[in-house]
Design an enzyme around this catalytic site. Sequence first.
Site, PDB file in Angstrom:
ATOM      1  N   LYS A 243       0.842  -1.200   0.000  1.00 43.61           N
ATOM      2  CA  LYS A 243       0.000   0.000   0.000  1.00 43.61           C
ATOM      3  C   LYS A 243       0.875   1.248   0.000  1.00 43.61           C
ATOM      4  O   LYS A 243       0.618   2.203  -0.724  1.00 43.61           O
ATOM      5  CB  LYS A 243      -0.943  -0.010   1.223  1.00 43.61           C
TER       6      LYS A 243
ATOM      7  N   ASP B 114     -11.272   1.861   2.882  1.00 39.29           N
ATOM      8  CA  ASP B 114     -11.432   0.410   2.756  1.00 39.29           C
ATOM      9  C   ASP B 114     -12.873   0.047   2.398  1.00 39.29           C
ATOM     10  O   ASP B 114     -13.152  -1.087   2.010  1.00 39.29           O
ATOM     11  CB  ASP B 114     -11.082  -0.270   4.096  1.00 39.29           C
TER      12      ASP B 114
ATOM     13  N   GLN C  81      -5.599  -1.595   9.873  1.00 37.30           N
ATOM     14  CA  GLN C  81      -5.153  -2.832   9.217  1.00 37.30           C
ATOM     15  C   GLN C  81      -5.640  -4.051  10.000  1.00 37.30           C
ATOM     16  O   GLN C  81      -5.400  -4.174  11.199  1.00 37.30           O
ATOM     17  CB  GLN C  81      -3.611  -2.827   9.114  1.00 37.30           C
TER      18      GLN C  81
END
Length: 288
Positions: free
Chosen positions: A50, A117, A94
């Site tokens: 990422k 997300d 995460q």
Amino acid sequence: MLLDGTKTAQKVLTRSIPRIEALKKRGIQPKLVIIMIGDNAASLAYIRQKQKFCEQVGIIYEQRNFDTSITTDELIIEIQKVNTDASIHGLIVQLPVPKQINIPLIIRAIEPKKDVDGFTAYNIGKMFLSTEFEHLPPATPKGIVELLEEYKVPLEGKEVVIVGHSNIVGKPVAVMLMNRNATVTVCHYYTKDLAEHTKRADILIVAVGKPKLITEDMVKKGAVVVDVGINRVEDASKKQGFSLVGDVDFDSISKKTSAITPVPGGVGPMTVAALVENIITATERLST
Ligand code: NAD
């Protein structure tokens, strides 16, 4: 045909650059914060990817690390700091998080406009309505749809079978494909005869986390197969002692399919490219 996620992800990133340039001309610098708890090796590998993609296109990347002893309340305070900081446009917590963390409370704490997300009820709900409301859809389903579109795989009227019904892959990809007029079946752990369903699929999407769950006899000749699974299997020939494999038995199935994603190099990079697009969209929408 190989559905090449590495190559397609680079195309998506290149396409994104003019949007970032336009923001920068207005003095706006897109910024992502990732909250990382502990040091899970697989998570660290994902966030490195990422970081790499963000830096490649000029998105500021910041990682905030916390100890595995963090409580839900403490984590919510950290999320609120990001929510209220106008210089930050995207937030990722995460996963996985330690067992003591209440995940629904954490997702609820994230500001939907910064939820790159696409996990919050607000963004999932919007995605449910129609393709026009897919502003911040979950990144993996978005990446899968973009990969199929890049290779001009027709979706309308096609039999799509999805194996796996998680909130981050199976369920949202089912909705996104229904919104594109596919006929969708969702299978999971409790499905009685999995093969009976998978054999009917024009497009088979597998997101389970079990190597070789899908064998050659479970796939129709000419099908398109999207393998979302990422599994570490012991491999003494590799320096790190393991290789990454998907959920489908690639060697035998690839001979039968019209198109298939490799693992690695399929859905993985597409997920990160979709995330980058979501960060840009979030920045644009926060800056109007
Ligand atoms: P999850 O663990 O939340 O859900 C697994 C799903 O598989 C459930 O719906 C469960 O019912 C189903 N399942 C389990 N055993 C089954 C069986 N024997 N037969 C049929 N269905 C079965 O999974 P998830 O978070 O969606 O992740 C699935 C896989 O995809 C994992 O390997 C994960 O690492 C990978 N993943 C990859 C990406 C990517 O970017 N490539 C992104 C997210 C997840």
